[in-house]
Design an enzyme around this catalytic site. Sequence first.
Site, PDB file in Angstrom:
ATOM      1  N   LYS A 105       0.824  -1.216   0.000  1.00 33.01           N
ATOM      2  CA  LYS A 105       0.000   0.000   0.000  1.00 33.01           C
ATOM      3  C   LYS A 105       0.854   1.260   0.000  1.00 33.01           C
ATOM      4  O   LYS A 105       0.479   2.276  -0.592  1.00 33.01           O
ATOM      5  CB  LYS A 105      -0.938   0.002   1.200  1.00 33.01           C
ATOM      6  CG  LYS A 105      -0.235  -0.060   2.537  1.00 33.01           C
ATOM      7  CD  LYS A 105      -1.198  -0.162   3.689  1.00 33.01           C
ATOM      8  CE  LYS A 105      -0.446  -0.339   5.007  1.00 33.01           C
ATOM      9  NZ  LYS A 105       0.262  -1.634   5.085  1.00 33.01           N
ATOM     10  N   GLU A 190       2.645  -2.486  16.219  1.00 33.50           N
ATOM     11  CA  GLU A 190       4.106  -2.516  16.161  1.00 33.50           C
ATOM     12  C   GLU A 190       4.693  -1.821  17.391  1.00 33.50           C
ATOM     13  O   GLU A 190       4.008  -1.089  18.108  1.00 33.50           O
ATOM     14  CB  GLU A 190       4.587  -1.801  14.895  1.00 33.50           C
ATOM     15  CG  GLU A 190       4.055  -2.383  13.594  1.00 33.50           C
ATOM     16  CD  GLU A 190       4.663  -3.736  13.264  1.00 33.50           C
ATOM     17  OE1 GLU A 190       5.729  -4.076  13.839  1.00 33.50           O
ATOM     18  OE2 GLU A 190       4.071  -4.467  12.451  1.00 33.50           O
ATOM     19  N   LYS A 205      -4.503   3.428   2.428  1.00 34.26           N
ATOM     20  CA  LYS A 205      -5.488   2.511   1.855  1.00 34.26           C
ATOM     21  C   LYS A 205      -6.659   3.256   1.216  1.00 34.26           C
ATOM     22  O   LYS A 205      -7.115   2.886   0.128  1.00 34.26           O
ATOM     23  CB  LYS A 205      -5.989   1.555   2.941  1.00 34.26           C
ATOM     24  CG  LYS A 205      -4.915   0.621   3.472  1.00 34.26           C
ATOM     25  CD  LYS A 205      -5.390  -0.146   4.690  1.00 34.26           C
ATOM     26  CE  LYS A 205      -4.312  -1.062   5.227  1.00 34.26           C
ATOM     27  NZ  LYS A 205      -4.717  -1.739   6.487  1.00 34.26           N
TER      28      LYS A 205
END
Length: 427
Positions: A105, A190, A205
């Site tokens: 992406k 993360e 996105k």
Amino acid sequence: MRSFGIGLLGLGTVGRGVYRVLEKNSELIAARLGARLEVAKILVRDPNRDRGIPVPPDKLTTDPRAVIEHPAVDIVVEVMGGVEPTRRYVEQALAQGKMVVTANKDLLSLHGKELFDVAAAAGTDLFFEASVAGGIPIIKILKESLAANRIQGITGIINGTTNYILTRMEEADLDFALALKEAQAHGYAEADPRSDIDGLDAARKIAILASIAFNSRVTFPEVYTEGISRIEPTDIKYARELGYAIKLLALAQETEQGLQVRVHPTLVSQKHPLASVRGVFNAVFVRGDAVGETMFYGQGAGELPTASAVTGDIIAAARQLLHGVKGMWRCTCFEQKPLLPIEANESSFYLRLRALDRPGVLAGIAAAFGRHEVSLAAVTQKTTGEVADLVLVTHRVREASLRAAEAELQKLPTVAAVANVIRVLEE
């Protein structure tokens, strides 16, 4: 039975999933496709690293040319991530006329048009289903199943990390920091979560989806973005009392003046299907002039859901090769529509103010809104004391007017803070 060679650029989480799916379901895929898919070469950083799957050592290489230029590789699958040197590798593969599949992406939201131009010049195709919403086939739906529609709007929960955090804040009354820590402990976020919690992942996105839906190029830097770090359990509680859930939404719609593409926290009515999307799941709500309203729901990330989308693209590419058809998918951004600034947006707003609890304060606040033509639909005092929580919901108003009113409120001596301002999704 014919066989097509696959070259993998990367063998991380998604690459490993693709390899597993191709190996595990090889016979089923061959029966459905009418051809076999064989992984010929795989680009890795360290051939000696244990990846938890048995891969013949002779398939591994640290040289990207050994994959891209391999004579047995018909389809190059990019699952490395990042923009550089990934863009260069994808361009090289396309320029050689090879079919390319990507889940990237970041790359597409910045350089999609250039890559499609390279593919068109070489008479080949670039597939990218896995770049948005993981296992949900939303790219195919927009490009094929809904191709007869004028898409009027897309509203989606397309980042599972933020949806998980907001769900846990609601279900367990956690504050943002604790919910984020829990998401990290489960592997949903993360160590550096900024791309998710600041809305950047969702912005990339929705840039891709908007470009397809409205036939006009939208890039990631053009998308207005707000994250979820300012959301507090108090906001979630008050929203629930008003009949709403708070979600990080990616929105794209076409108006007579141009396109609006944005990502931000939003109050969503509990009656709306998106309000029930919980945990790490994604959902994309699409409105078309012919189909009406539709919603697509599923897992938006993870090794196997993403691998499912990548492998589906590999099969689609192989099917075209099997029938001698290449260069089918031209770039659909054939129009140039203006992208409107966030100030042009119109919606209702939720505001939480911290104001002095004394007579005349509410009248002063209402007067400030009135000077900027902001009409209030509801005002509720939620707490008492020296400083109280005031919750206000506006009627539909232009964003620029609301922000002007907010700036005036910040200066009032009776207002300790404008604690939060959140847009409300219209039903």
